[in-house]
Design a protein around this motif. Sequence first.
Motif, PDB file in Angstrom:
ATOM      1  N   ALA A  32       1.807  19.734   4.488  1.00 26.96           N
ATOM      2  CA  ALA A  32       2.019  18.312   4.792  1.00 26.96           C
ATOM      3  C   ALA A  32       2.652  18.157   6.165  1.00 26.96           C
ATOM      4  CB  ALA A  32       2.929  17.687   3.741  1.00 26.96           C
ATOM      5  N   THR A  69      -6.513   3.438  -6.107  1.00 26.90           N
ATOM      6  CA  THR A  69      -6.923   2.248  -5.366  1.00 26.90           C
ATOM      7  C   THR A  69      -6.446   2.421  -3.937  1.00 26.90           C
ATOM      8  OG1 THR A  69      -6.601   0.939  -7.373  1.00 26.90           O
ATOM      9  CG2 THR A  69      -6.782  -0.277  -5.308  1.00 26.90           C
ATOM     10  N   ILE A  88      14.684  26.206  -1.422  1.00 29.14           N
ATOM     11  CA  ILE A  88      15.381  25.226  -2.256  1.00 29.14           C
ATOM     12  C   ILE A  88      15.206  25.663  -3.715  1.00 29.14           C
ATOM     13  CG2 ILE A  88      15.491  22.802  -2.993  1.00 29.14           C
ATOM     14  CD1 ILE A  88      14.337  22.043  -0.227  1.00 29.14           C
ATOM     15  N   CYS A 103       7.500  17.369  -1.428  1.00 31.76           N
ATOM     16  CA  CYS A 103       8.889  17.113  -1.058  1.00 31.76           C
ATOM     17  C   CYS A 103       9.768  18.232  -1.591  1.00 31.76           C
ATOM     18  CB  CYS A 103       9.286  15.767  -1.681  1.00 31.76           C
ATOM     19  SG  CYS A 103      10.936  15.220  -1.232  1.00 31.76           S
ATOM     20  N   ALA A 147       0.870  -1.189   0.000  1.00 33.62           N
ATOM     21  CA  ALA A 147       0.000   0.000   0.000  1.00 33.62           C
ATOM     22  C   ALA A 147       0.896   1.224   0.000  1.00 33.62           C
ATOM     23  CB  ALA A 147      -0.903  -0.005   1.228  1.00 33.62           C
ATOM     24  N   TRP A 193      12.989  27.335   4.836  1.00 30.65           N
ATOM     25  CA  TRP A 193      13.976  26.952   3.818  1.00 30.65           C
ATOM     26  C   TRP A 193      13.623  27.491   2.427  1.00 30.65           C
ATOM     27  CZ3 TRP A 193      10.526  23.479   6.027  1.00 30.65           C
ATOM     28  CH2 TRP A 193       9.651  22.815   5.167  1.00 30.65           C
TER      29      TRP A 193
HETATM   30  C1  LIG Z   1       7.488  19.569   2.878  1.00 30.85           C
HETATM   31  C2  LIG Z   1       8.380  18.373   2.773  1.00 30.85           C
HETATM   32  C3  LIG Z   1       9.646  18.508   2.216  1.00 30.85           C
HETATM   33  C4  LIG Z   1      10.494  17.397   2.134  1.00 30.85           C
HETATM   34  N1  LIG Z   1      11.724  17.565   1.569  1.00 30.85           N
HETATM   35  C5  LIG Z   1      12.559  16.511   1.463  1.00 30.85           C
HETATM   36  C6  LIG Z   1      13.834  16.651   0.832  1.00 30.85           C
HETATM   37  O1  LIG Z   1      14.204  17.735   0.367  1.00 30.85           O
HETATM   38  N2  LIG Z   1      14.638  15.555   0.769  1.00 30.85           N
HETATM   39  C7  LIG Z   1      14.264  14.334   1.275  1.00 30.85           C
HETATM   40  O2  LIG Z   1      15.052  13.372   1.209  1.00 30.85           O
HETATM   41  N3  LIG Z   1      13.052  14.168   1.845  1.00 30.85           N
HETATM   42  C8  LIG Z   1      12.193  15.215   1.943  1.00 30.85           C
HETATM   43  N4  LIG Z   1      10.951  15.032   2.501  1.00 30.85           N
HETATM   44  C9  LIG Z   1      10.574  13.688   2.987  1.00 30.85           C
HETATM   45  C10 LIG Z   1      10.202  12.741   1.842  1.00 30.85           C
HETATM   46  O3  LIG Z   1       9.209  13.343   1.042  1.00 30.85           O
HETATM   47  C11 LIG Z   1       9.687  11.427   2.413  1.00 30.85           C
HETATM   48  O4  LIG Z   1      10.622  10.943   3.353  1.00 30.85           O
HETATM   49  C12 LIG Z   1       9.479  10.353   1.341  1.00 30.85           C
HETATM   50  O5  LIG Z   1       8.565  10.779   0.384  1.00 30.85           O
HETATM   51  C13 LIG Z   1       8.985   9.085   2.013  1.00 30.85           C
HETATM   52  O6  LIG Z   1       8.549   8.164   1.080  1.00 30.85           O
HETATM   53  P1  LIG Z   1       7.488   7.049   1.457  1.00 30.85           P
HETATM   54  O7  LIG Z   1       7.352   6.205   0.238  1.00 30.85           O
HETATM   55  O8  LIG Z   1       7.877   6.377   2.716  1.00 30.85           O
HETATM   56  O9  LIG Z   1       6.142   7.825   1.783  1.00 30.85           O
HETATM   57  P2  LIG Z   1       5.326   8.913   0.973  1.00 30.85           P
HETATM   58  O10 LIG Z   1       6.189   9.574  -0.044  1.00 30.85           O
HETATM   59  O11 LIG Z   1       4.636   9.753   1.954  1.00 30.85           O
HETATM   60  O12 LIG Z   1       4.264   8.054   0.167  1.00 30.85           O
HETATM   61  C14 LIG Z   1       3.179   7.406   0.746  1.00 30.85           C
HETATM   62  C15 LIG Z   1       2.233   7.018  -0.379  1.00 30.85           C
HETATM   63  O13 LIG Z   1       1.174   6.246   0.152  1.00 30.85           O
HETATM   64  C16 LIG Z   1      -0.040   6.656  -0.464  1.00 30.85           C
HETATM   65  N5  LIG Z   1      -1.129   6.277   0.433  1.00 30.85           N
HETATM   66  C17 LIG Z   1      -1.463   6.805   1.646  1.00 30.85           C
HETATM   67  N6  LIG Z   1      -2.518   6.174   2.162  1.00 30.85           N
HETATM   68  C18 LIG Z   1      -2.875   5.214   1.274  1.00 30.85           C
HETATM   69  C19 LIG Z   1      -3.890   4.208   1.233  1.00 30.85           C
HETATM   70  N7  LIG Z   1      -4.784   4.079   2.220  1.00 30.85           N
HETATM   71  N8  LIG Z   1      -3.942   3.396   0.149  1.00 30.85           N
HETATM   72  C20 LIG Z   1      -3.051   3.505  -0.872  1.00 30.85           C
HETATM   73  N9  LIG Z   1      -2.073   4.434  -0.896  1.00 30.85           N
HETATM   74  C21 LIG Z   1      -1.988   5.258   0.159  1.00 30.85           C
HETATM   75  C22 LIG Z   1       0.143   8.161  -0.607  1.00 30.85           C
HETATM   76  O14 LIG Z   1      -0.740   8.695  -1.562  1.00 30.85           O
HETATM   77  C23 LIG Z   1       1.600   8.242  -1.046  1.00 30.85           C
HETATM   78  O15 LIG Z   1       1.757   8.145  -2.431  1.00 30.85           O
HETATM   79  C24 LIG Z   1      10.071  16.124   2.608  1.00 30.85           C
HETATM   80  C25 LIG Z   1       8.791  15.978   3.153  1.00 30.85           C
HETATM   81  C26 LIG Z   1       7.951  17.092   3.230  1.00 30.85           C
HETATM   82  C27 LIG Z   1       6.577  16.914   3.802  1.00 30.85           C
END
Ligand SMILES: Cc1cc2nc3c(=O)[nH]c(=O)nc-3n(C[C@H](O)[C@H](O)[C@H](O)COP(=O)(O)OP(=O)(O)OC[C@H]3O[C@@H](n4cnc5c(N)ncnc54)[C@H](O)[C@@H]3O)c2cc1C
Length: 378
Positions: A231, A117, A191, A43, A8, A189
């Motif tokens: 976020a 989904t 960027i 991000c 998921a 910040w």
């Molecule tokens: C403002 C901001 C700036 C950032 N800047 C940086 C940066 O410069 N450099 C860096 O390294 N990191 C940065 N980050 C952190 C980085 O974005 C995250 O660490 C990274 O995206 C984590 O990836 P992930 O796959 O674990 O989760 P996420 O990217 O959060 O993805 C989770 C996914 O799950 C999906 N989802 C949620 N619930 C459900 C459900 N019930 N069913 C199906 N799908 C679902 C969501 O739609 C999403 O696509 C930043 C974060 C924020 C908020």
Amino acid sequence: MYFDVIVAGGSVSGLLCAREIAKNNNSVLVIEEDYEIGTPEHCGGLVSIHGLERLGIIPFQKTLNHQIESAKIYAPNGNSFSINSKKQKVVEISRRELDKQIAFQAQKNGAIIKVKTSFQEYSNEEVRTNNEKIKCKIFVDGRGISSLAKKDPTGIISSAQYEIYANWIKKGIVEIFFDQKKYPGFFAWIIPIDEGRGKVGVAGKGINVSISIDEFLKSKGDYSTIRKIFAPIWIKGPIKKFVNDKTVIIGDAAGQTKPTTSGGIYTSGMGGILAGRAISKFLKSNNQDDLEEYQKKWSLQFGKEFEKQSMVRKLLERVDNETINKLVFSITPELEKEISEKEDFDFHSGSIIKLLGLKNSAKTAQIIIEGELKKLLK
Ligand SMILES: Cc1cc2nc3c(=O)[nH]c(=O)nc-3n(C[C@H](O)[C@H](O)[C@H](O)COP(=O)(O)OP(=O)(O)OC[C@H]3O[C@@H](n4cnc5c(N)ncnc54)[C@H](O)[C@@H]3O)c2cc1C
């Protein structure tokens, strides 16, 4: 319908996890609740080239043109110092493109990806989505912070990030602004994406980020906003258990974002990869220890660094503006040079400790204690 694994969340950690599982000839389905992989982009997109390479991603030429040359860090009184970041090869990337690139890798290996989904429930080896029930052996939770927020809201702070056009954004220079009154426990910040275009953000404990970002932007000059994102970010480090029976938690959902900056492309991405490999091993052996190996491997790579970053965070959360002004004032050009030469973007606690002077002198301790004493005497 049956898949060995259902993931998921179709973002960096979920897609990398699926890529590894499919590479080992297992069937895997990724379900993403949004309409499109890579959107909405929430991000800053700062990542090191080494980090991308370790994630198995070959950066596009366009990405290499977005190299960050320096980071300028400001104290509340406006004094600043700069770290030359050329050696660390940090780039600004489009998450929209990065996530799609990983989705393509996963699909080429045999993973199936479905958008729009939404995951709803996992029980008795069955996942319920918004439109069907699907059997699977392992469920992977890569739903990001939304999954954590319900479990522990104390590790979450709000952020706002706007994509803007403004002639005060300089290509190749990241700017960080500390001010404990305006952004308690975090910072603002800038960027750059290009000359005159970039992502500007603020985060802080207990602040109204919408008001804070407007005030910050006003203080900088004219600008046009082309995108707004609000976020939550996670600052509390990894959760206790990444594996609960046949449920495997990865990425932001497992708290794999840096406690200092909340950056997680690399550390969460590695979470996805290590989980994917452990799951593949488990699917062959049926031995639960193989699944549990994922957490051990992630902790071996990042555990100590995250602990240090958490301690740095606790220290920085306690200092007031006057103390930060003094700390920045005490940074020498020699120290700036040393950090520029040796800093590692992905494991940066050592550099922060050096910047605070903790390794070599008692000066910082003195400044911090003075600040603490003043609070006591008030
Ligand atoms: C403002 C901001 C700036 C950032 N800047 C940086 C940066 O410069 N450099 C860096 O390294 N990191 C940065 N980050 C952190 C980085 O974005 C995250 O660490 C990274 O995206 C984590 O990836 P992930 O796959 O674990 O989760 P996420 O990217 O959060 O993805 C989770 C996914 O799950 C999906 N989802 C949620 N619930 C459900 C459900 N019930 N069913 C199906 N799908 C679902 C969501 O739609 C999403 O696509 C930043 C974060 C924020 C908020």
